[in-house]
Design an enzyme around this catalytic site. Sequence first.
Site, PDB file in Angstrom:
ATOM      1  N   CYS A 117       0.824  -1.203   0.000  1.00  0.00           N
ATOM      2  CA  CYS A 117       0.000   0.000   0.000  1.00  0.00           C
ATOM      3  C   CYS A 117       0.863   1.261   0.000  1.00  0.00           C
ATOM      4  CB  CYS A 117      -0.906  -0.005   1.222  1.00  0.00           C
ATOM      5  SG  CYS A 117       0.005   0.074   2.781  1.00  0.00           S
ATOM      6  N   ALA A 138       3.231   1.585   2.825  1.00  0.00           N
ATOM      7  CA  ALA A 138       4.417   0.748   2.626  1.00  0.00           C
ATOM      8  C   ALA A 138       5.403   1.452   1.703  1.00  0.00           C
ATOM      9  CB  ALA A 138       4.022  -0.609   2.050  1.00  0.00           C
ATOM     10  N   ARG A 182      13.154  -5.047   6.050  1.00  0.00           N
ATOM     11  CA  ARG A 182      13.548  -4.733   4.679  1.00  0.00           C
ATOM     12  C   ARG A 182      15.058  -4.680   4.462  1.00  0.00           C
ATOM     13  NH1 ARG A 182      13.232  -0.453   1.038  1.00  0.00           N
ATOM     14  NH2 ARG A 182      12.605  -1.228  -1.000  1.00  0.00           N
ATOM     15  N   HIS A 207       5.295   6.106  -2.868  1.00  0.00           N
ATOM     16  CA  HIS A 207       6.598   6.650  -3.270  1.00  0.00           C
ATOM     17  C   HIS A 207       6.427   8.099  -3.723  1.00  0.00           C
ATOM     18  CE1 HIS A 207       7.267   2.248  -4.741  1.00  0.00           C
ATOM     19  NE2 HIS A 207       7.617   2.345  -3.484  1.00  0.00           N
TER      20      HIS A 207
END
Lengths: 515, 488
Positions: free
Chosen positions: B64, B67, B98, B197
């Site tokens: 999403c 994220a 991550r 992003h």
Amino acid sequence: MQNVEQIVNGQKLFLKPEYQEVLKNKKEFESNMGSIDPSKVDEIAEWTKSWDYREKNFSREAITVNPAKACQPLGAVMASLGFENTMPYVHGSHGCVAYFRSYFTRHFKEPTPCVSDSMSESAAVFGGLANMKDGLRNCNAMYKPDMIAVSTTCMAEVIGDDLNAFVQGAIEEAEGELDNVAITHAHTPSFVGSHITGYDNMIKSILEQLNPDVSQRVVDEERINIIPGFEPYLGSLAEVKEIAAMFSDKIVMIGDHEAQWNTGAGEYQLYSGGTTLADAKTAINAKATISLQKYSTVQTAKTIKNIWKQEYVTANPIGLGGTDAFVMKLSELTGKPVPEELKKLRAQLVDAMQDSYPYMHGKKFAIYGDPDFLLGLVSFIVEMGGIPTHILCHNAPRKGWEDDMKKILSKSLWKDECNIWANKDLWHLRSLLFTEPVDFLIGNVYGKELYRDTGIPLIRIGFPIFDRHHLHRYSISGYKGALNLLTWITNAVLDQLDEETKNIAQTDYFFDCVR
Amino acid sequence: MGPLNLENLQKEAIAEILESYPEKLSKNRAKHLGVDSPEESKGACDTSRSNKQTVPGVMSQRGCAYAGSKGVVWGPVKDMIHISHGPIGCGQYSRAGRRNYYIGTTGIDTFVTMNFSTDFTEKDIVFGGDKKLKKALEEIDVLFPLNNGISIQSECPIGLIGDDIHAVAKKHKADSAKPTIAVSCEGFRGVSQSLGHHIANDMIRDEIMPDDSARKDFESTPYDVAIVGDYNIGGDAWSSRILLEEMGLRVIAQWSGDATYKEMAIAPKAKLNLLHCYRSMNYIARHMEQEFGVPWIEYNFFGPTKTTESLRKIAACFDETVQAKTEEVIAKYTAMTDQVIAKYRPKLEGKTVMLYVGGLRPRHVIGAYEDLGMEVVGTGYEFGHGDDYKRTKEEISRSTLIYDDVNEYELEAFVKKLKPDLVASGVKEKYVFQKMGLPFRQMHSWDYSGPYHGYDAFAIFAKDMDLAMNSPVWSHTKAPWDTEEKGA
């Protein structure tokens, strides 16, 4: 540069002098204090170990730092996967589902099936009915489940989607496609409770929605249900079933996710094992239900006790006393004596406890995790003569749990030295470990950073554990499970003893070959 | 397998899946699945639909917007604290998974692997969370005095309950004199992590780029570059910057893996921005070009062929001294990577690979596999856009199955049909394929190994692929009493 005969990955590559130089040069452009004035970092690091810091830390009201809990739908997904051919379906954004699947998969090293109906901005405005209508049909067509267990994310809860009406609406418009699949649904808002609340809500909903009205209840005097709770140890599920089977073949586990996360190599199966829907649909007819996690089934208990008018009991088969109580409860409910096999297992466990007690006796432990897990583990530590100095429960239930814990601690030789920390996080625990240190820490993977910071060894028992393999396959319940706990903890104590005494010509006089 | 056979098989695989679908689903997914090859004039890379809503009810691998912002862009900025603002789950599921490596004293001057959450309760939903947020910001400044700023990463409820986190951030910024940045990256926004992003980039643009305090006294050189869009997974950016430095360039900023606030703020001083993950950071690269006149180029540091190509492309933007040094760097490392290829290529030659990842990897890693003689027969993006697919066309060298936002059902069917020797995707997919007896590598986290960027890293990549492909464990699936082959 790499030596092709001995290729190393990042762990050792970056230790090579040319990379150390790169990292050193990078500091010129960096703004973290360690790159500007390392002594300031030391000063603050030292301060964070102080009582002054602890007081400031404990006066926090708004920010949570390093929690030891997750949110409701995660628990709902586990609950759903305890039923045969069941697809967990999350009504909300698919980002949540990506997280749940990754989280379980990293713990179990197994695939975790779960779908979402990918709600987005338009759903935020218009509601998620359209998503539900398409989603249920697509899910059914692709994954051919016998049951779809719908839970919700916080998004769906905030916009106030009416699950019951949505599911009914979707079925009505599905041209019959959804007629042969059971669709159960539970509200699981992430901003209420934790993952164990979600587990509870989903089990309650599945049982309520699959079973007939209480007026149609036909009591089966031999049948007993066992609800395991949010259980990350698959071996525990197996052992509980094994013990139950020694008493009767009419004891049914409700929500049995053991096989789903323990499939063999050779072929991928989307679904594996689980409570049959036939058993789930007749749960109401049982004589009694035993919950193994009282605080993961608070709402479910209300359905069973108050609506089904069924006998509802709790048992927590972790540790010796917990297992004894569970076994006696089974004996009482089935009217059968305790089988010889169990008596032998118990004796073997006690024998092992008597072999190993000197190493746990008087050792101080800090332990954190879910409420029922803590009740079990702490009782075992007390049985071994260990001191549960700090017991931290981030998702501590409002009612009853602290009293239950105090009852366990009252049996400890050191009861006045034990502290219960309800609704505190792992940054609180960090202060506790610095100001009132312990010998060992017991908890999940997130304790790793506490080990790094404090030097207190972490014994990994809990959920999630991402950085050690296969522990979830073992049992921590029953007599054999208690033996596993004993083995892990005792050997961690012995490992630490070796670690502390291994210096040659200094301390290694105590580096004994026999312990 | 001949090229025509491969293409037919790929087309068949798509047709079979579409046939099994209900009509509406079939119609939708048909636009996201296709085949392309270098010879094709208008293949799937040109025509594939992407960056669209995921169909409801499938097992998508997408994440999403939260994220994309917290997990990808902001989270790795190490000397800032990133609050997961809302309920407890999002921050917990995305904690420390991550592998954005960094150097620092965690909890004191750096905070990447920690989880800061406002842990919303029903009360916060009903009455709003702005007051709690303000208090949280103040508490952070008391307990973590060396933080160089705080970002507020919104979870789903924030945008739905009408909180004004931007006002809270503004107030706290004024009170604390530290950067305080509210990011409206609620998970329901957009169709995947991609919008996250973009939103994250926009906040860097609005909140960090205007801050010229660190730029004022910055002494520039003609060789200053910034690495943009490298998240330092397993140390990727470190094994990249060493090459740039050996070429005679000065890497003044690294975004956002192992980044600090200052590096973000001084990046506009670079003479050239080097963009690795185009998908997640092209927005800010374009902004720096417009606003500060910093040109940018894309590069690819996976595998020696692409790395060498990229180094020359970068060097061409500088003077002859840099170009001469670059040739020396290439010669020095190529001697090593040639040995790596000599060692591993014979064991991997001709093996086929199917990829399914995100960001830049669905196209960028193709060259690295080809350096080892391996053939990529299928690839796709979790959250790519049309420009990603167009760029993919340049990388494929045979008939290739192209799948956008592929779901678990489709990926499984494709793998069963094409029978690749290796699947390279994410953790959610990993065990599905390993159960079938197929070697698998996680290509988000480098499967807990790496780095994979640069020449030294290629040696690790080669070793890891060999390890995956040639481990004895895959031969055990069939029991001695089995008469039939097991697994895919």
